[in-house]
Scaffold this active site. Structure first.
Site, short mmCIF file in Angstrom:
data_model
loop_
_atom_site.label_atom_id
_atom_site.label_comp_id
_atom_site.label_asym_id
_atom_site.label_seq_id
_atom_site.Cartn_x
_atom_site.Cartn_y
_atom_site.Cartn_z
N MET A 161 0.80 -1.21 0.00
CA MET A 161 0.00 0.00 0.00
C MET A 161 0.84 1.27 0.00
O MET A 161 0.32 2.34 -0.22
CB MET A 161 -0.92 0.03 1.24
CG MET A 161 -2.13 -0.86 1.10
SD MET A 161 -3.22 -0.30 -0.22
CE MET A 161 -4.46 -1.58 -0.13
N CYS A 162 2.12 1.16 0.34
CA CYS A 162 3.02 2.31 0.33
C CYS A 162 2.85 3.18 1.58
O CYS A 162 1.87 3.05 2.32
CB CYS A 162 2.85 3.17 -0.92
SG CYS A 162 2.87 2.24 -2.46
N ARG A 163 3.80 4.04 1.80
CA ARG A 163 3.80 5.06 2.85
C ARG A 163 4.38 6.31 2.22
O ARG A 163 5.32 6.24 1.42
CB ARG A 163 4.69 4.67 4.03
CG ARG A 163 4.45 3.30 4.63
CD ARG A 163 3.36 3.32 5.72
NE ARG A 163 2.04 3.38 5.11
CZ ARG A 163 0.91 3.57 5.82
NH1 ARG A 163 0.97 3.79 7.12
NH2 ARG A 163 -0.25 3.57 5.21
N ASN A 182 -0.84 6.47 -2.14
CA ASN A 182 -0.82 5.39 -1.15
C ASN A 182 -2.17 4.70 -1.22
O ASN A 182 -3.20 5.30 -0.88
CB ASN A 182 -0.58 5.97 0.25
CG ASN A 182 -0.77 4.94 1.34
OD1 ASN A 182 -0.58 3.75 1.12
ND2 ASN A 182 -1.15 5.40 2.52
#
Length: 248
Positions: free
Chosen positions: A1-3, A115
């Site tokens: 999902m990323c940050r 995100n």
């Protein structure tokens, strides 16, 4: 999902945003605290963009985990900027792991990050993609949902739309086409940051002269505030305000 994170304020070192905080992006690359069921680590690339002056940002991106890069720590220790956007990536299954797929995406003075995930990719958003100029589709940074989201936002910016409107309308269109998508977007020109909160976490910390937005708090400072889901944030170094997004 990323940050991801965005900072505006007095010049600070990249080190102070990426490496120094106890829960900075370095730690979030291998031990994020709030992924909301969207993966466990963020090891599929990273990127940082900053504004050294003149309005055009500089980027450093790689297709490897942040913790494995040996050049960025030295660069981050000596590089200071008053505007920064950075991200670590967790690739959606089936999407490529390559440098061009890592945020921030850029054009002119703009930096962009996503995100989240577009549900039903790619079929759900084919009609939206068809509205873009063919050249934009042929020159996507990467065959990923984040790159398409950037192309959709960028198309609106090129048409002269206000940045907040460009982000809000893109989020609304993608939510309608692909319900259940997680659409936390960050967009900055080095003076203003626009952020959407749809399906994932975002926290905000403001001081009288700076603002920091991040997927999760970088430390235990009591000044951090969680932004409710379904909000659009517009921030400058001197403050931030938010409003409801119209999605559905």
């Amino acid at each position: 999902m990323c940050r991801h994170l965005a900072y505006l304020g007095p010049p600070v070192s990249l080190w102070s945003l990426l490496y120094d905080p106890p829960y900075g992006l370095l730690r979030q690359s291998w031990a994020p605290r709030d992924m909301r069921g969207g993966g466990t680590i963020n090891a599929d690339g990273f990127g940082v963009g900053w504004y050294p002056g003149g309005g055009v940002p500089v980027r450093y991106r790689r297709a490897q985990p942040l913790w494995s890069d040996t050049t960025l720590p030295e660069l981050a220790a000596v590089t200071v900027a008053g505007a920064v956007l950075a991200a670590v990536r967790s690739a959606t299954v089936g999407m490529p792991v390559q440098e061009a797929a890592a945020a921030p995406f850029a054009e002119g003075r703009w930096l962009f990050s996503h995100n989240g995930v577009v549900r039903g990719w790619p079929d759900a958003v084919v009609p939206l993609a068809a509205e873009l100029p063919l050249r934009d589709l042929l020159t996507l940074d990467a065959p990923t949902d984040a790159a398409l989201l950037w192309a959709l936002v960028r198309h609106r910016l090129r048409a002269g739309e206000d940045p907040a409107v460009a982000v809000a309308e893109t989020v609304a269109a993608v939510t309608a086409a692909a319900p259940g998508s997680r659409l936390n977007l960050l967009l900055t020109d080095g003076e203003t940051v626009v952020a959407s909160v749809v399906g994932h976490a975002l926290s905000l910390r403001c001081t009288p002269e700076s603002v920091l937005l991040a997927s999760e708090p970088l430390d235990e400072d009591p000044g951090w505030r969680a932004v409710p889901d379904g909000r659009l944030v517009v921030a400058t170094a001197t403050g931030a305000h938010s409003r409801d997004l119209v999605v559905g």
